[in-house]
Write an enzyme that holds these catalytic residues in place. Structure first.
Site, PDB file in Angstrom:
ATOM      1  N   ASN A  77       4.591  -4.863  -3.824  1.00 42.54           N
ATOM      2  CA  ASN A  77       4.724  -4.520  -2.408  1.00 42.54           C
ATOM      3  C   ASN A  77       3.741  -5.402  -1.651  1.00 42.54           C
ATOM      4  O   ASN A  77       2.528  -5.185  -1.706  1.00 42.54           O
ATOM      5  CB  ASN A  77       4.419  -3.033  -2.178  1.00 42.54           C
ATOM      6  CG  ASN A  77       4.536  -2.637  -0.715  1.00 42.54           C
ATOM      7  OD1 ASN A  77       4.228  -3.413   0.179  1.00 42.54           O
ATOM      8  ND2 ASN A  77       4.968  -1.412  -0.465  1.00 42.54           N
TER       9      ASN A  77
ATOM     10  N   GLU B 209       8.529  -4.216   1.175  1.00 33.70           N
ATOM     11  CA  GLU B 209       7.904  -4.277   2.498  1.00 33.70           C
ATOM     12  C   GLU B 209       7.723  -5.725   2.958  1.00 33.70           C
ATOM     13  O   GLU B 209       6.649  -6.114   3.409  1.00 33.70           O
ATOM     14  CB  GLU B 209       6.577  -3.514   2.522  1.00 33.70           C
ATOM     15  CG  GLU B 209       6.765  -2.011   2.592  1.00 33.70           C
ATOM     16  CD  GLU B 209       5.557  -1.291   3.172  1.00 33.70           C
ATOM     17  OE1 GLU B 209       5.566  -1.040   4.400  1.00 33.70           O
ATOM     18  OE2 GLU B 209       4.626  -0.990   2.401  1.00 33.70           O
TER      19      GLU B 209
ATOM     20  N   ASP C 153       8.096  -0.222  -5.529  1.00 33.25           N
ATOM     21  CA  ASP C 153       7.145   0.758  -5.006  1.00 33.25           C
ATOM     22  C   ASP C 153       7.878   2.088  -4.922  1.00 33.25           C
ATOM     23  O   ASP C 153       8.700   2.298  -4.042  1.00 33.25           O
ATOM     24  CB  ASP C 153       6.641   0.307  -3.632  1.00 33.25           C
ATOM     25  CG  ASP C 153       5.735   1.335  -2.968  1.00 33.25           C
ATOM     26  OD1 ASP C 153       5.471   2.395  -3.578  1.00 33.25           O
ATOM     27  OD2 ASP C 153       5.312   1.088  -1.823  1.00 33.25           O
TER      28      ASP C 153
ATOM     29  N   ASN D 217       6.486   5.068  -4.454  1.00 34.99           N
ATOM     30  CA  ASN D 217       5.821   6.071  -3.627  1.00 34.99           C
ATOM     31  C   ASN D 217       5.785   7.435  -4.327  1.00 34.99           C
ATOM     32  O   ASN D 217       5.921   8.477  -3.689  1.00 34.99           O
ATOM     33  CB  ASN D 217       6.482   6.175  -2.248  1.00 34.99           C
ATOM     34  CG  ASN D 217       5.868   5.222  -1.243  1.00 34.99           C
ATOM     35  OD1 ASN D 217       4.650   5.128  -1.127  1.00 34.99           O
ATOM     36  ND2 ASN D 217       6.709   4.494  -0.529  1.00 34.99           N
TER      37      ASN D 217
ATOM     38  N   ASP E 196       3.451   2.088  -8.173  1.00 35.18           N
ATOM     39  CA  ASP E 196       4.359   0.956  -8.367  1.00 35.18           C
ATOM     40  C   ASP E 196       4.725   0.905  -9.851  1.00 35.18           C
ATOM     41  O   ASP E 196       3.838   0.865 -10.712  1.00 35.18           O
ATOM     42  CB  ASP E 196       3.687  -0.341  -7.938  1.00 35.18           C
ATOM     43  CG  ASP E 196       3.243  -0.290  -6.484  1.00 35.18           C
ATOM     44  OD1 ASP E 196       4.021  -0.717  -5.620  1.00 35.18           O
ATOM     45  OD2 ASP E 196       2.120   0.192  -6.224  1.00 35.18           O
TER      46      ASP E 196
ATOM     47  N   ASP F 250      -2.125  -3.774   0.287  1.00 37.39           N
ATOM     48  CA  ASP F 250      -2.800  -2.609  -0.297  1.00 37.39           C
ATOM     49  C   ASP F 250      -2.268  -2.278  -1.692  1.00 37.39           C
ATOM     50  O   ASP F 250      -2.773  -1.363  -2.349  1.00 37.39           O
ATOM     51  CB  ASP F 250      -2.713  -1.390   0.627  1.00 37.39           C
ATOM     52  CG  ASP F 250      -1.340  -1.150   1.208  1.00 37.39           C
ATOM     53  OD1 ASP F 250      -0.435  -1.984   1.015  1.00 37.39           O
ATOM     54  OD2 ASP F 250      -1.149  -0.111   1.879  1.00 37.39           O
ATOM     55  N   HIS F 251      -1.262  -3.034  -2.149  1.00 40.90           N
ATOM     56  CA  HIS F 251      -0.698  -2.855  -3.487  1.00 40.90           C
ATOM     57  C   HIS F 251      -1.038  -4.054  -4.367  1.00 40.90           C
ATOM     58  O   HIS F 251      -1.245  -5.166  -3.873  1.00 40.90           O
ATOM     59  CB  HIS F 251       0.828  -2.739  -3.427  1.00 40.90           C
ATOM     60  CG  HIS F 251       1.334  -1.527  -2.728  1.00 40.90           C
ATOM     61  ND1 HIS F 251       1.877  -0.448  -3.384  1.00 40.90           N
ATOM     62  CD2 HIS F 251       1.397  -1.229  -1.402  1.00 40.90           C
ATOM     63  CE1 HIS F 251       2.261   0.460  -2.509  1.00 40.90           C
ATOM     64  NE2 HIS F 251       1.973   0.014  -1.296  1.00 40.90           N
TER      65      HIS F 251
END
Length: 261
Positions: A7, A34, A150, A152, A221, A250-251
């Protein structure tokens, strides 16, 4: 063969980081989430110059997915067939292997869900049900299948830096975890958990509260492989190094190695 998922949290911002990472880690396939770019602004030329063929499916500001591969992808599908969704979250393609077989690769950006009981959480539940129904058909047609992205969802307490604080919170609810387990019921296996792993392995850290420096993250992930591929997986790791970049996603990327050619 190495397959990765990342991501990137805005490909417009992170394209140089992606290209640098691919140069250092020339994986065979990578699924991106994303991308946050409309289709007409996708950096096709730059990615092809790096040696990858690419399929993409995006929208401005939010969501967006892409599938980069050393080999061309056929039978490309965008979003979940039969599920009416304005959000661009899924891309799938079939890769021909050297032995004459094929590998079906699905990259997905699962909905976040915002908060239990919200409309966005209801959407997440509907999306997960639709995904599972589609995957049942996909697995019947493509026994060699990988679902990565991802999710989530932190599937277990060991995937959360503070299980007590996160109990019942979004990404960690019983409902979300039940959907993750239901994917296992289809015959999909968490590649990361096929191996002994060090404790406190995360793939996402909040930008706030010095979360990365304190290693306060979640493993959300994932790379899931079908029954037919389980024995071919020789490794699965999380590469934390890109999270140390200036202006990072942030991933972190997750990479699986399979005995395929």
């Amino acid at each position: 063969m190495k397959l990765a998922t990342w991501n990137v949290n805005s490909l417009a911002v992170r394209l140089p980081q992606l290209l640098d990472w691919l140069a250092a880690n020339p994986v065979d396939v990578i699924a991106l989430q994303e991308t946050k770019l409309p289709d007409e602004k996708f950096p096709q030329a730059e990615i092809e110059a790096a040696g990858y063929q690419v399929q993409w499916f995006g929208q401005k500001t939010y969501n967006g997915v892409a599938l980069l591969s050393k080999r061309p992808a056929s039978d490309v599908v965008r979003n979940i067939p039969g599920f009416d969704d304005a959000q661009k979250r899924v891309i799938a393609g079939t890769l021909a292997l050297a032995d004459g077989t094929t590998l079906r690769v699905i990259g997905a950006y699962f909905p976040n869900g915002q908060a239990p009981g919200s409309e966005k959480f209801d959407y997440k539940m509907q999306w997960l049900r639709a995904l599972r129904e589609w995957l049942r058909d996909e697995l019947a047609a493509h026994p060699r299948l990988v679902l990565m992205g991802d999710y989530n969802i932190a599937p277990d307490d060991r995937d959360v830096h503070d299980p007590v604080a996160w109990a019942g919170q979004i990404l960690c609810t019983d409902e979300e975890r039940a959907h993750f387990q239901a994917l296992g019921g289809l015959g999909l296996h968490d590649a990361f958990r096929l191996f002994e792993q060090p404790p406190k392995c995360w793939s996402w850290w909040d930008y706030r509260m010095l979360a990365f420096r304190k290693n306060q993250g979640l493993r959300i992930d994932h790379i899931l492989v079908s029954d037919a591929l389980k024995a071919d997986v020789s490794a699965c790791v999380i590469d934390k190094l890109p999270r140390k970049n200036e202006r990072p996603s942030d991933h972190a990327p997750v990479i699986a190695t399979l005995a395929l050619d």
